[in-house]
Design a protein around this motif. Structure first.
Motif, PDB file in Angstrom:
ATOM      1  N   VAL A  19      38.213   2.772  47.529  1.00 58.84           N
ATOM      2  CA  VAL A  19      37.767   3.627  46.431  1.00 58.84           C
ATOM      3  C   VAL A  19      37.870   2.838  45.128  1.00 58.84           C
ATOM      4  CG1 VAL A  19      38.218   5.754  45.144  1.00 58.84           C
ATOM      5  CG2 VAL A  19      38.547   5.712  47.609  1.00 58.84           C
ATOM      6  N   LEU A  20      36.809   2.863  44.333  1.00 55.92           N
ATOM      7  CA  LEU A  20      36.813   2.258  43.005  1.00 55.92           C
ATOM      8  C   LEU A  20      36.664   3.370  41.980  1.00 55.92           C
ATOM      9  CD1 LEU A  20      36.626  -0.127  40.984  1.00 55.92           C
ATOM     10  CD2 LEU A  20      34.149  -0.062  41.356  1.00 55.92           C
ATOM     11  N   VAL A  21      37.614   3.453  41.055  1.00 57.56           N
ATOM     12  CA  VAL A  21      37.523   4.409  39.952  1.00 57.56           C
ATOM     13  C   VAL A  21      37.312   3.594  38.686  1.00 57.56           C
ATOM     14  CG1 VAL A  21      38.703   6.219  38.661  1.00 57.56           C
ATOM     15  CG2 VAL A  21      39.047   6.030  41.132  1.00 57.56           C
ATOM     16  N   HIS A  22      36.230   3.915  37.973  1.00 55.34           N
ATOM     17  CA  HIS A  22      35.852   3.182  36.768  1.00 55.34           C
ATOM     18  C   HIS A  22      35.969   4.130  35.579  1.00 55.34           C
ATOM     19  CE1 HIS A  22      32.323   1.242  34.367  1.00 55.34           C
ATOM     20  NE2 HIS A  22      33.495   0.904  33.871  1.00 55.34           N
ATOM     21  N   ILE A  23      36.864   3.821  34.650  1.00 57.09           N
ATOM     22  CA  ILE A  23      37.033   4.642  33.453  1.00 57.09           C
ATOM     23  C   ILE A  23      36.624   3.807  32.247  1.00 57.09           C
ATOM     24  CG2 ILE A  23      38.689   5.848  31.973  1.00 57.09           C
ATOM     25  CD1 ILE A  23      40.354   6.408  34.492  1.00 57.09           C
ATOM     26  N   HIS A  24      35.666   4.325  31.495  1.00 62.55           N
ATOM     27  CA  HIS A  24      35.224   3.621  30.289  1.00 62.55           C
ATOM     28  C   HIS A  24      35.314   4.510  29.051  1.00 62.55           C
ATOM     29  CE1 HIS A  24      31.352   5.733  30.243  1.00 62.55           C
ATOM     30  NE2 HIS A  24      31.424   5.638  31.556  1.00 62.55           N
ATOM     31  N   SER A  25      35.828   5.722  29.221  1.00 63.61           N
ATOM     32  CA  SER A  25      35.952   6.658  28.107  1.00 63.61           C
ATOM     33  C   SER A  25      37.218   6.373  27.312  1.00 63.61           C
ATOM     34  CB  SER A  25      36.015   8.097  28.614  1.00 63.61           C
ATOM     35  OG  SER A  25      34.823   8.436  29.264  1.00 63.61           O
ATOM     36  N   ILE A  76      43.736  11.322  37.900  1.00 59.50           N
ATOM     37  CA  ILE A  76      44.062  12.251  38.983  1.00 59.50           C
ATOM     38  C   ILE A  76      43.340  11.831  40.268  1.00 59.50           C
ATOM     39  CG2 ILE A  76      43.667  14.596  39.851  1.00 59.50           C
ATOM     40  CD1 ILE A  76      44.254  15.620  37.055  1.00 59.50           C
ATOM     41  N   VAL A  77      42.080  11.474  40.140  1.00 56.62           N
ATOM     42  CA  VAL A  77      41.298  11.034  41.306  1.00 56.62           C
ATOM     43  C   VAL A  77      41.918   9.765  41.894  1.00 56.62           C
ATOM     44  CG1 VAL A  77      39.063  10.086  42.020  1.00 56.62           C
ATOM     45  CG2 VAL A  77      39.161  12.117  40.559  1.00 56.62           C
ATOM     46  N   THR A  78      42.305   8.840  41.030  1.00 54.55           N
ATOM     47  CA  THR A  78      42.933   7.600  41.473  1.00 54.55           C
ATOM     48  C   THR A  78      44.210   7.879  42.254  1.00 54.55           C
ATOM     49  OG1 THR A  78      42.054   6.436  39.537  1.00 54.55           O
ATOM     50  CG2 THR A  78      43.906   5.409  40.684  1.00 54.55           C
ATOM     51  N   LEU A  79      45.071   8.714  41.692  1.00 57.62           N
ATOM     52  CA  LEU A  79      46.346   9.027  42.343  1.00 57.62           C
ATOM     53  C   LEU A  79      46.157   9.796  43.647  1.00 57.62           C
ATOM     54  CD1 LEU A  79      48.348   9.961  39.143  1.00 57.62           C
ATOM     55  CD2 LEU A  79      48.761   7.978  40.623  1.00 57.62           C
ATOM     56  N   GLU A  88      44.880   7.415  46.380  1.00 52.56           N
ATOM     57  CA  GLU A  88      45.960   6.532  46.825  1.00 52.56           C
ATOM     58  C   GLU A  88      46.954   7.291  47.692  1.00 52.56           C
ATOM     59  OE1 GLU A  88      49.095   3.838  47.239  1.00 52.56           O
ATOM     60  OE2 GLU A  88      49.379   5.769  46.282  1.00 52.56           O
ATOM     61  N   LYS A  89      47.223   8.516  47.326  1.00 57.46           N
ATOM     62  CA  LYS A  89      48.153   9.348  48.101  1.00 57.46           C
ATOM     63  C   LYS A  89      47.615   9.625  49.506  1.00 57.46           C
ATOM     64  CE  LYS A  89      50.760  13.653  47.791  1.00 57.46           C
ATOM     65  NZ  LYS A  89      51.014  14.865  46.991  1.00 57.46           N
ATOM     66  N   LYS A  90      46.287   9.726  49.630  1.00 58.90           N
ATOM     67  CA  LYS A  90      45.659   9.960  50.941  1.00 58.90           C
ATOM     68  C   LYS A  90      45.597   8.691  51.783  1.00 58.90           C
ATOM     69  CE  LYS A  90      43.928  14.251  50.474  1.00 58.90           C
ATOM     70  NZ  LYS A  90      44.018  15.336  51.399  1.00 58.90           N
ATOM     71  N   GLY A  91      46.023   7.559  51.212  1.00 55.95           N
ATOM     72  CA  GLY A  91      46.069   6.327  51.982  1.00 55.95           C
ATOM     73  C   GLY A  91      44.880   5.412  51.800  1.00 55.95           C
ATOM     74  N   HIS A  92      44.012   5.722  50.858  1.00 54.62           N
ATOM     75  CA  HIS A  92      42.853   4.860  50.610  1.00 54.62           C
ATOM     76  C   HIS A  92      43.264   3.609  49.844  1.00 54.62           C
ATOM     77  CE1 HIS A  92      40.115   7.932  52.063  1.00 54.62           C
ATOM     78  NE2 HIS A  92      40.712   8.812  51.271  1.00 54.62           N
ATOM     79  N   ASP A  93      42.465   2.582  49.973  1.00 50.68           N
ATOM     80  CA  ASP A  93      42.652   1.341  49.223  1.00 50.68           C
ATOM     81  C   ASP A  93      41.960   1.541  47.872  1.00 50.68           C
ATOM     82  OD1 ASP A  93      43.069  -1.275  48.452  1.00 50.68           O
ATOM     83  OD2 ASP A  93      41.475  -2.085  49.703  1.00 50.68           O
ATOM     84  N   ASN A 132      53.145   7.628  37.197  1.00 47.98           N
ATOM     85  CA  ASN A 132      52.952   7.779  38.642  1.00 47.98           C
ATOM     86  C   ASN A 132      52.144   6.621  39.215  1.00 47.98           C
ATOM     87  OD1 ASN A 132      54.386  10.188  38.775  1.00 47.98           O
ATOM     88  ND2 ASN A 132      52.568  11.421  38.388  1.00 47.98           N
ATOM     89  N   LEU A 133      51.230   6.106  38.431  1.00 43.97           N
ATOM     90  CA  LEU A 133      50.390   4.992  38.870  1.00 43.97           C
ATOM     91  C   LEU A 133      51.230   3.732  39.110  1.00 43.97           C
ATOM     92  CD1 LEU A 133      47.371   4.446  39.353  1.00 43.97           C
ATOM     93  CD2 LEU A 133      47.253   3.599  37.025  1.00 43.97           C
ATOM     94  N   LYS A 134      52.321   3.585  38.367  1.00 43.26           N
ATOM     95  CA  LYS A 134      53.195   2.415  38.530  1.00 43.26           C
ATOM     96  C   LYS A 134      53.833   2.369  39.914  1.00 43.26           C
ATOM     97  CE  LYS A 134      54.552   2.088  33.682  1.00 43.26           C
ATOM     98  NZ  LYS A 134      55.692   2.192  32.737  1.00 43.26           N
ATOM     99  N   ASN A 135      53.960   3.519  40.555  1.00 46.67           N
ATOM    100  CA  ASN A 135      54.625   3.600  41.864  1.00 46.67           C
ATOM    101  C   ASN A 135      53.640   3.550  43.024  1.00 46.67           C
ATOM    102  OD1 ASN A 135      57.160   3.927  40.594  1.00 46.67           O
ATOM    103  ND2 ASN A 135      56.711   6.091  40.286  1.00 46.67           N
TER     104      ASN A 135
END
Length: 79
Positions: free
Chosen positions: A4-10, A23-26, A29-34, A69-72
């Motif tokens: 999964v690629l999440v692109h934030i430019h805002s 939220i989408v990123t976390l 990742e929680k579901k086990g996606h790369d 949360n992203l740090k973990n």
């Protein structure tokens, strides 16, 4: 699992878009996606959030908490 690629430019003035992207990123990742998070252009400014309550999206949470949360996670971050 899938990649999964999440692109934030805002910029942080669009707090709902920024917090929703995290939220989408976390969640992915929680579901086990790369997961890879790419902060481009004004999106890089989200990393300047230094305290809870500074930037809060309506219904999408606190940016500082999402960053903590992203740090973990094993998520790759590109700026």
């Amino acid at each position: 699992m899938s990649k999964v690629l999440v692109h934030i430019h805002s910029d942080v003035e669009f707090e709902n878009k920024v917090t929703l992207g995290l939220i989408v990123t976390l969640a992915a990742e929680k579901k086990g996606h790369d997961v890879t998070l790419f902060l481009a252009a004004d999106g890089v400014h989200v990393l300047n959030c230094k305290s809870a309550g500074e930037i809060v999206g309506q219904g999408t949470g606190d940016l500082y908490e999402h960053l903590e949360n992203l740090k973990n996670t094993n998520c790759l971050l590109y700026t």
